[in-house]
Write a protein that holds these residues in place. Structure first.
Motif, PDB file in Angstrom:
ATOM      1  N   ILE A 131      50.726  45.784  48.916  1.00  0.00           N
ATOM      2  CA  ILE A 131      49.368  46.333  48.997  1.00  0.00           C
ATOM      3  C   ILE A 131      48.560  45.433  49.917  1.00  0.00           C
ATOM      4  O   ILE A 131      47.895  44.488  49.461  1.00  0.00           O
ATOM      5  N   PRO A 132      48.576  45.665  51.231  1.00  0.00           N
ATOM      6  CA  PRO A 132      47.928  44.766  52.186  1.00  0.00           C
ATOM      7  C   PRO A 132      46.432  44.555  51.913  1.00  0.00           C
ATOM      8  O   PRO A 132      45.904  43.476  52.160  1.00  0.00           O
ATOM      9  N   ALA A 133      45.748  45.573  51.413  1.00  0.00           N
ATOM     10  CA  ALA A 133      44.305  45.455  51.182  1.00  0.00           C
ATOM     11  C   ALA A 133      43.977  44.388  50.161  1.00  0.00           C
ATOM     12  O   ALA A 133      42.867  43.817  50.179  1.00  0.00           O
ATOM     13  N   LEU A 134      44.912  44.073  49.268  1.00  0.00           N
ATOM     14  CA  LEU A 134      44.684  43.047  48.234  1.00  0.00           C
ATOM     15  C   LEU A 134      45.279  41.706  48.616  1.00  0.00           C
ATOM     16  O   LEU A 134      45.174  40.742  47.858  1.00  0.00           O
ATOM     17  N   GLY A 135      45.922  41.629  49.783  1.00  0.00           N
ATOM     18  CA  GLY A 135      46.517  40.377  50.223  1.00  0.00           C
ATOM     19  C   GLY A 135      47.890  40.154  49.615  1.00  0.00           C
ATOM     20  O   GLY A 135      48.380  40.951  48.798  1.00  0.00           O
ATOM     21  N   LYS A 136      48.523  39.046  50.010  1.00  0.00           N
ATOM     22  CA  LYS A 136      49.846  38.708  49.479  1.00  0.00           C
ATOM     23  C   LYS A 136      49.752  38.452  47.977  1.00  0.00           C
ATOM     24  O   LYS A 136      48.879  37.715  47.504  1.00  0.00           O
ATOM     25  N   LEU A 199      44.146  40.694  40.011  1.00  0.00           N
ATOM     26  CA  LEU A 199      43.966  41.502  41.212  1.00  0.00           C
ATOM     27  C   LEU A 199      43.242  40.701  42.282  1.00  0.00           C
ATOM     28  O   LEU A 199      42.243  40.041  41.990  1.00  0.00           O
ATOM     29  N   GLY A 200      43.754  40.719  43.504  1.00  0.00           N
ATOM     30  CA  GLY A 200      43.031  40.144  44.618  1.00  0.00           C
ATOM     31  C   GLY A 200      43.425  38.749  45.025  1.00  0.00           C
ATOM     32  O   GLY A 200      42.785  38.166  45.900  1.00  0.00           O
ATOM     33  N   GLY A 201      44.436  38.171  44.426  1.00  0.00           N
ATOM     34  CA  GLY A 201      44.877  36.838  44.811  1.00  0.00           C
ATOM     35  C   GLY A 201      43.931  35.747  44.369  1.00  0.00           C
ATOM     36  O   GLY A 201      43.313  35.837  43.304  1.00  0.00           O
ATOM     37  N   GLU A 202      43.778  34.700  45.219  1.00  0.00           N
ATOM     38  CA  GLU A 202      42.992  33.531  44.837  1.00  0.00           C
ATOM     39  C   GLU A 202      41.753  33.316  45.706  1.00  0.00           C
ATOM     40  O   GLU A 202      40.923  32.476  45.396  1.00  0.00           O
ATOM     41  N   GLN A 203      41.621  34.047  46.814  1.00  0.00           N
ATOM     42  CA  GLN A 203      40.490  33.873  47.715  1.00  0.00           C
ATOM     43  C   GLN A 203      39.676  35.161  47.799  1.00  0.00           C
ATOM     44  O   GLN A 203      40.160  36.252  47.462  1.00  0.00           O
TER      45      GLN A 203
END
Length: 445
Positions: A131-136, A199-203
């Motif tokens: 899901i590229p929009a949410l990042g790796k 959701l959304g990684g760390e940044q």
């Protein structure tokens, strides 16, 4: 009835960061880490002594108590990204704990507890680049028995580990709260049941949805749901947490825990350096809504490291305040910074009806040796069951990483309560200064 302290959640086990987070011994590695399986070991052994106790029993005066605690957590963990979508990770571990000797001076453990049980058994999935929009790895879902922590101080782990002597319900002393020893070391950190969606990684903008059900009688087997929302930049983050109590096992409920079902907690928090190199700031303000009314808690800390000076000295200050009916829940140390040794672990609960000021000074003579000094001033905000928990404490301790796997942590503490037993306080004998000693060996592979 005296409500005992819940200090093991804030002990040096958290401060020193020797949690079971090491990479472990590699059992299997395929395609340069595409699939790995590790054997993990985390262990600790501690010797403790207190010149005074806080049991409130005149027969135990002058009160010196000596005891030992130990534990070993052992298991496997692994991960693989050889999937069409994302990666899978998981782990399984057992933990053995024990206590020997007189028991602790707070009357939580008797000194003859031991137990071996499953600690972790969890499975998770990360989305990778799906899901590229949410990042790796923008989606991370895990469930099972696992350690769950939320930024801030509302949910740190399920580490409270009372022993056979713990009897907070008047007239009940049947060992029903016993978790098998190692009260101070507190290594049983995993929640019995959990589901966590990140959701959304760390940044940037990211958040989580969490369900937790404790199987810890000392936490009244509380069940909660939580949600977090954060915005993180290179200079810091700002965020909020919401926690709602879903259920509690009334067979183990006492004091403020009787109101946990339906309890709601809201908080606003932040941390970072605010663009000032070598500085460190953090705060959190929280509000609880429950049947008996609204409660509040907060903390603020600020620190600075003189990175170019010899031994890189660090100085920091923290202020914390809890209202009279604040429910501690699964709270731990503020970003792994503990709140004292004697006061928090044995002498009195300082997590409600209390104002705390503390100062930390530390230096690093070498990369493997850190020397620390902390001063605490505990001021009780109002009368509480005619017991005054106001006090001062000084703790001197060091962390010496002898090897990559072995660390030694000796400590000496001096605790001076305002009042002693028989004069509105809990310390045996008198309000004279108590000398507290401990020496802990940590092993982490």
């Amino acid at each position: 009835m005296r409500i005992p302290p819940y200090g093991p959640l804030i002990s040096l086990v958290a401060l020193c960061a020797f949690e079971p987070a090491a990479q472990g011994y590699e059992l299997y590695n395929e395609d340069e880490g595409a699939t790995v399986l590790n054997a993990d070991l985390w262990a600790g052994l501690g010797w403790f002594s207190s010149a005074r106790n806080y049991i409130g029993d005149p027969q135990r005066e002058p009160g010196r108590m000596r005891w030992q605690e130990g534990f070993a957590k052992y298991g496997v963990s692994g991960a693989t990204d050889k999937l069409d979508a994302g990666s899978i990770y998981g782990g399984f571990s057992l933990i053995s704990t024990a206590s020997w000797g007189d028991g602790d001076p707070g009357g939580i453990s008797a000194g003859d507890e031991s137990r071996t049980a499953v600690e972790e058994a969890y499975l998770g999935w990360r989305s990778g680049e799906l899901i590229p929009a949410l990042g790796k790895d923008g989606v991370d879902f895990s469930f099972g028995r696992q350690i769950v922590s939320v930024n801030g101080f509302l949910i740190t782990d399920d580490g409270f580990a009372p022993g056979r002597a713990f009897s907070p319900i008047e007239g009940v002393a049947d060992g029903r709260f016993n978790r098998g020893g190692a009260y101070y070391l507190g290594p049983r950190l995993a929640f019995g049941h959990s589901a966590v969606l990140k959701l959304g990684g760390e940044q940037g903008l990211h958040g989580s949805l969490i369900w937790l059900k404790s199987d810890n009688p000392g936490q009244s087997k509380t069940e909660v749901a939580a949600a977090t929302l954060d915005y993180t930049t290179p200079i810091g983050s700002i965020g909020s947490t919401y926690v709602r109590g879903l259920d509690v096992d009334e067979r183990y409920a006492f004091g403020e825990r009787l109101e946990r079902k339906g309890l709601e907690t809201y908080s606003l928090r932040g941390q970072g350096n605010a663009g000032i190199e070598h500085a460190d700031f953090a705060f959190e303000v929280a509000r609880q809504e429950k049947r008996s009314g609204s409660q509040r808690a907060m903390f603020f800390d600020a620190g600075y490291t003189f990175a170019d000076a010899p031994w890189q000295p660090t100085v920091s200050y923290r202020y914390a305040r809890y209202s009279e009916g604040w429910d501690f829940m699964f709270q731990g140390g503020y970003r792994r910074r503990y709140q004292g040794e004697v006061a928090v672990n044995y002498a009195a609960s300082v997590t409600w009806n209390m104002q705390i000021n503390d100062v930390l000074f530390s230096v690093r003579p070498t990369d493997k040796l850190t020397l620390n000094a902390m001063f605490f001033n505990y001021h009780q905000l109002s009368d509480r069951d005619s017991q005054d928990a106001s006090a001062r404490e000084v703790d001197l301790f060091l962390d010496w990483r002898v090897t990559d796997s072995i660390t030694l942590s000796p400590l000496i503490g001096f605790y001076k309560p305002r009042k002693g037993f028989g004069d509105g306080g809990l310390q045996s004998g008198s309000a004279a200064t108590n000398t507290y000693l401990q020496f802990i060996v940590w092993v982490n592979y």
